[in-house]
Motif scaffolding. Structure first.
Motif, PDB file in Angstrom:
ATOM      1  N   GLY A  10      15.838 -13.376 -16.932  1.00  0.00           N
ATOM      2  CA  GLY A  10      16.767 -14.435 -16.573  1.00  0.00           C
ATOM      3  C   GLY A  10      17.976 -13.924 -15.829  1.00  0.00           C
ATOM      4  O   GLY A  10      18.523 -14.600 -14.963  1.00  0.00           O
ATOM      5  N   LYS A  11      18.390 -12.721 -16.138  1.00  0.00           N
ATOM      6  CA  LYS A  11      19.560 -12.160 -15.465  1.00  0.00           C
ATOM      7  C   LYS A  11      19.240 -11.736 -14.036  1.00  0.00           C
ATOM      8  O   LYS A  11      20.119 -11.683 -13.188  1.00  0.00           O
ATOM      9  N   LYS A  12      17.980 -11.470 -13.765  1.00  0.00           N
ATOM     10  CA  LYS A  12      17.584 -11.029 -12.435  1.00  0.00           C
ATOM     11  C   LYS A  12      17.305 -12.188 -11.487  1.00  0.00           C
ATOM     12  O   LYS A  12      17.382 -12.045 -10.286  1.00  0.00           O
ATOM     13  N   ASP A  13      16.956 -13.342 -12.027  1.00  0.00           N
ATOM     14  CA  ASP A  13      16.594 -14.498 -11.208  1.00  0.00           C
ATOM     15  C   ASP A  13      17.470 -15.676 -11.626  1.00  0.00           C
ATOM     16  O   ASP A  13      17.363 -16.170 -12.750  1.00  0.00           O
ATOM     17  N   GLN A  14      18.300 -16.181 -10.739  1.00  0.00           N
ATOM     18  CA  GLN A  14      19.252 -17.239 -11.075  1.00  0.00           C
ATOM     19  C   GLN A  14      18.554 -18.546 -11.455  1.00  0.00           C
ATOM     20  O   GLN A  14      18.983 -19.226 -12.369  1.00  0.00           O
ATOM     21  N   THR A  20      16.434 -21.410 -18.237  1.00  0.00           N
ATOM     22  CA  THR A  20      16.563 -20.942 -19.612  1.00  0.00           C
ATOM     23  C   THR A  20      17.766 -21.584 -20.290  1.00  0.00           C
ATOM     24  O   THR A  20      17.679 -22.027 -21.433  1.00  0.00           O
ATOM     25  N   ALA A  21      18.879 -21.662 -19.593  1.00  0.00           N
ATOM     26  CA  ALA A  21      20.085 -22.278 -20.158  1.00  0.00           C
ATOM     27  C   ALA A  21      19.856 -23.766 -20.437  1.00  0.00           C
ATOM     28  O   ALA A  21      20.274 -24.280 -21.480  1.00  0.00           O
ATOM     29  N   ALA A  22      19.177 -24.454 -19.530  1.00  0.00           N
ATOM     30  CA  ALA A  22      18.893 -25.875 -19.728  1.00  0.00           C
ATOM     31  C   ALA A  22      17.972 -26.081 -20.929  1.00  0.00           C
ATOM     32  O   ALA A  22      18.179 -27.004 -21.733  1.00  0.00           O
TER      33      ALA A  22
END
Length: 141
Positions: A10-14, A20-22
């Motif tokens: 998740g940190k590599k792909d916005q 993931t946050a949603a």
């Protein structure tokens, strides 16, 4: 290929990070929503999404949907007080896929069928006699 935790991806792909946050936000809202429901009603529904202040919930059947609709504002208002931007509740019934017919995994042998047929002829109780005849029709069929 090295194994990495999902959060590292998740940190590599916005886009993945946003998704993931949603998903986490919906899961958190789902838990908060279910804590407000009486009895075992929480097991029969799930939060789907929030659209323009409307909480959309999927119910597993129409009875659950009716109960949720009756609760309406009594579950939306506490969530709004908790900081969720909600004004209304919309309940939708999830279509359940038809169950596949179970395959017969047990078969009576010819000797077993003959024994049940003899028993059906000798039994005096009409309820038992009918049950044995249904069993025979099912296994001969």
């Amino acid at each position: 290929m090295s194994s990495q935790l999902f959060s590292h991806f998740g940190k590599k792909d916005q886009q993945l990070a946003d998704l993931t946050a949603a998903a986490q936000a919906i899961l958190t809202l789902d838990r908060a929503f279910k804590r407000l429901l009486p009895g075992r009603l929480a097991e029969q529904c799930q939060v789907a999404c929030v659209r323009a202040g409307e909480l959309v919930v999927f119910a597993h059947n129409s009875t659950v949907a009716a109960r949720l609709r009756l609760l309406g504002n009594s579950v939306v208002a506490p969530l709004a007080r908790q900081g969720y931007p909600l004004a209304t509740l919309r309940v939708k019934v999830l279509p359940t896929p038809p169950r596949k017919p179970r395959q017969k995994s047990f078969a009576l042998s010819d000797a077993g069928i003959d024994a049940f047929a003899r028993a059906a002829d000798e039994v005096r109780n009409p309820v038992v006699k009918d049950a044995l005849k249904r069993l025979l029709r099912h296994h001969k069929g």
